[in-house]
Design an enzyme around this catalytic site. Structure first.
Site, short mmCIF file in Angstrom:
data_model
loop_
_atom_site.label_atom_id
_atom_site.label_comp_id
_atom_site.label_asym_id
_atom_site.label_seq_id
_atom_site.Cartn_x
_atom_site.Cartn_y
_atom_site.Cartn_z
NE ARG A 121 -4.01 -7.81 -0.55
CZ ARG A 121 -3.83 -7.52 -1.84
NH1 ARG A 121 -4.50 -8.18 -2.78
NH2 ARG A 121 -2.98 -6.58 -2.20
CG HIS A 178 -7.10 -3.95 -0.03
ND1 HIS A 178 -6.24 -3.62 -1.05
CD2 HIS A 178 -6.34 -4.60 0.89
CE1 HIS A 178 -5.02 -4.06 -0.77
NE2 HIS A 178 -5.07 -4.66 0.41
CG ASN A 201 -7.06 -2.24 -4.48
OD1 ASN A 201 -6.59 -2.75 -3.47
ND2 ASN A 201 -7.89 -1.20 -4.42
CG HIS A 259 0.34 -10.60 5.61
ND1 HIS A 259 1.31 -9.67 5.26
CD2 HIS A 259 -0.81 -10.13 5.06
CE1 HIS A 259 0.77 -8.71 4.54
NE2 HIS A 259 -0.52 -8.96 4.42
#
Length: 335
Positions: free
Chosen positions: A66, A70, A112, A211
């Site tokens: 992740r 991001h 975040n 996911h």
């Protein structure tokens, strides 16, 4: 931003500057052997550290993946004049920069804040690499390789990570807030968000398969849990830990079937209304991506191949190369 430049640069000089900037970015390409001479052990250092971190806490695999997403998905374009723009962020480790008294980074952005993690693992890897090959391996490359190793450590596919990225000296809080898809996104919103980065709907579904590992906070799925059609057995178990109010930070697995294995169970869950987030279930809600979910649900090899290909594409989003950016000696701050 345009006005601040127009006061100091004449149009001919600005055009020359912009041309040099853009051609400089395009002149250097990512390669497989970028560190062959300068830091030949870089990949083994990263892999060893990632394997250790994931062995200690399986969730860390999802966290490292992740972090890379991001980082790459946040892309701020500065429009200097109507026909030109310069991309400032992409896979450039901007997400790792800490706030300072004069600088606000991306860590406090809505998607975040109190959510991104794994920074300590990246710090450890960077420290080890600085010992063996000082000021050579970028934080952006560490993120890209660590994401791949994290997926492999949890049983997922591997892919080729070309390297040679350099690190940003800036970040964009506003871009982090606006570029990253929300857990409440509609299918059309997801398709648009990924299309803006050059991904088609098939690639969006494949990347969403990340996911199959990781967890989400109660606050991100509460609305779906109490207002949407959720598989009854899943709803019962979720409500025990995620009440209609409070307990915002209580975690639940994104894939209730096999939360620490990188597999295709995520897609099978969507078929029976077991998507945790609203944005997850949108992929299988009578829309245009239902068929792709069915494909991945019945063929794990196809999912693995498509996911790996999409990750290669994502890791190549707007990297800084050549003489642009810098090689940070500390991933949390500029040199």
């Amino acid at each position: 931003m345009a006005s601040s430049y127009s006061s100091s640069l004449s149009f001919p000089n600005f055009t020359l500057w912009l041309w040099l900037f853009l051609t400089g970015m395009a002149s250097a390409q990512l390669t497989n052997n970028f560190y062959a001479q300068t830091c030949p052990n870089f990949s083994s250092v990263i892999q060893t550290a990632v394997n250790s971190a994931v062995k200690s806490e399986a969730r860390m695999g999802a966290s490292l993946l992740r972090l890379h997403f991001h980082d790459c998905f946040v892309n701020a374009s500065l429009h200097f004049i109507t026909s030109f723009f310069v991309s400032l962020d992409g896979c450039d480790a901007s997400v790792l920069l800490d706030d300072t008294a004069s600088f606000t980074g991306e860590k406090t952005a809505g998607p975040n804040s109190n959510s991104l993690r794994g920074f300590g693992v990246i710090d450890t890897i960077k420290s080890q690499l600085e010992t063996s090959c000082k000021s050579v391996v970028s934080c952006a490359d560490i993120l890209a390789v660590a994401a791949k190793d994290a997926v492999v450590a949890l049983g997922g596919p591997s892919w080729n990570v070309a390297v040679g990225r350099r690190d940003s000296t800036t970040a964009s809080l506003s871009a982090a807030n606006s570029n990253l898809p929300s857990p409440t996104s509609s299918l059309s919103g997801l398709i648009t968000a990924f299309s803006n980065k050059g991904f088609n709907a098939k690639e969006m579904v494949a990347l969403s398969g990340s996911h199959t590992i990781g967890q989400a906070r109660c606050t991100t799925f509460r609305t779906r849990l109490y207002n949407e059609n959720v598989n009854s057995s899943l709803a019962t178990s979720l409500k025990a830990n995620c009440p209609s109010s409070g307990s915002d930070n209580i975690l639940s697995p994104l894939d209730a079937t096999s939360p620490t294995s990188f597999d295709n169970a995520y897609f099978k869950n969507l078929q029976i209304q077991k998507g945790l987030l609203h944005s997850d279930q949108q992929l299988f809600s009578g829309g245009s991506t239902d068929a792709q979910v069915n494909t991945y649900s019945s063929n794990s090899a196809t999912f693995s191949t498509d996911f790996a290909n999409a990750m290669v594409k994502m890791s190549n989003l707007s990297p800084l190369t050549g003489s642009n950016g810098q090689i940070r000696t500390n991933c949390r701050k500029t040199n």
